[in-house]
Design an enzyme around this catalytic site. Structure first.
Site, short mmCIF file in Angstrom:
data_model
loop_
_atom_site.label_atom_id
_atom_site.label_comp_id
_atom_site.label_asym_id
_atom_site.label_seq_id
_atom_site.Cartn_x
_atom_site.Cartn_y
_atom_site.Cartn_z
N SER A 1 0.90 -1.09 0.00
CA SER A 1 -0.11 0.00 -0.04
C SER A 1 0.67 1.31 0.00
CB SER A 1 -0.75 -0.04 1.10
OG SER A 1 -0.49 -0.35 2.33
N GLY A 2 0.24 2.41 -0.66
CA GLY A 2 1.11 3.57 -0.69
C GLY A 2 1.85 3.49 -2.08
C1 4AZ Z 1 -2.54 -3.43 3.19
O1 4AZ Z 1 -2.89 -3.78 4.36
C2 4AZ Z 1 -3.15 -3.94 1.90
N1 4AZ Z 1 -5.21 -7.05 -1.34
C3 4AZ Z 1 -2.71 -3.79 0.73
C4 4AZ Z 1 -3.31 -4.31 -0.44
C5 4AZ Z 1 -4.57 -5.01 -0.24
C6 4AZ Z 1 -4.82 -5.57 1.14
C7 4AZ Z 1 -4.29 -4.81 2.20
C8 4AZ Z 1 -5.42 -5.59 -1.37
O2 4AZ Z 1 -1.51 -2.86 3.17
#
Ligand code: 4AZ
Length: 258
Positions: free
Chosen positions: A205-206
């Site tokens: 993420s990010g």
């Molecule tokens: C997270 O927790 C996260 N499957 C990132 C992407 C996804 C789920 C959680 C997508 O950073």
């Protein structure tokens, strides 16, 4: 003998945190930093990688608000130009001077999951331009996007030592809304496969999801990783172009315009 070799190899890979071929983001493959020079990751002040980011201007790194919220610049590091987390000589580690978080941000699954880190000095890596409102075609269902990151290679596994990538098609908004009651189609899109298997995961993420040389989305949230019927959700970057441009196009602090 062969079995012993396999055992030793597996133990070795487990100890170095390397994903075996074919199990990689999840279901992805390795990507080079040369081909994706704007791909960066964030660590805390102990060197632990927890999010991704994208160089969007020489002194600006775009990430998710949920990656930056509650942190001070001094406890963050942007690692740029480094494909292999263990290659400490590659690229650079930079402490941001400032953190901007979208003023309407509350939680990733409510939208506005964008933040911009400002660096004191320009990075020697080519920035990736943002998708704009005119890039509507990039958000049509079926458009093939490419997500990148150093996140987990299985839902409860370790993050990746190397930069990984996966190709994920944009899914229809109606599918995402069925999958997630809180899905906000104006602010988000989802991408992946109905059957799961290939996805971003924690630690991604990010980070960027891209097409046609533009930043189309930022990895934001999802239920677990690579689960059937639970695709990854991404920030609809074009929708935030107006909010982001004043921040991304601003001079860094200390740099005075002539
Ligand atoms: C997270 O927790 C996260 N499957 C990132 C992407 C996804 C789920 C959680 C997508 O950073």
């Amino acid at each position: 003998m062969r079995r012993l070799l396999v055992l030793v190899l597996c133990a070795l890979m487990a100890s170095t945190g390397t994903a075996a071929a074919g199990e990689q983001v999840i279901g992805g493959e390795r990507a080079s930093i040369e081909a994706n020079p704007w791909a960066v990751y964030l660590t805390d002040d102990h060197g632990l990688q927890f999010c991704g980011g994208t160089v969007v201007a020489p002194t600006k790194v775009l990430t998710a608000a949920h990656c930056a919220a509650g942190r001070s610049p001094g406890e963050l590091r942007v690692i740029a130009g480094r494909e292999d987390k263990q290659d400490r000589n590659a690229g650079m580690s930079v402490t941001p001077a400032d953190i901007w978080i979208h003023k309407q941000y509350v939680a990733a699954d409510e939208g506005e999951d964008v933040a911009v880190l400002t660096l004191r000095k320009p990075l020697p890596y080519t920035p990736l331009p943002l998708a704009e409102l005119s890039d509507r075609a990039l958000y049509q269902p079926g458009t093939q996007l490419r997500a990148l990151g150093w996140g987990r290679t299985s839902e409860n596994g370790k993050t990746s030592r190397y930069l990984m990538q996966a190709t994920l098609p944009v899914l229809p908004d109606a599918y995402c809304a069925d999958a997630y009651p809180q899905f906000v189609k104006a602010d988000m899109f989802c991408a992946g496969y109905e059957g799961g298997k290939i996805d971003t995961c924690q630690g991604d993420s990010g980070g960027p999801i891209v097409a046609e040389g533009k930043l189309v989305g930022v990895t934001s949230w999802g239920e677990g990783c690579a689960r059937r019927g639970k695709p990854g959700v991404y920030v609809r970057i074009a929708r935030y172009a107006k909010d982001l441009h004043p921040v991304v196009d601003a001079s860094p602090p200390g740099v005075v315009d002539p």
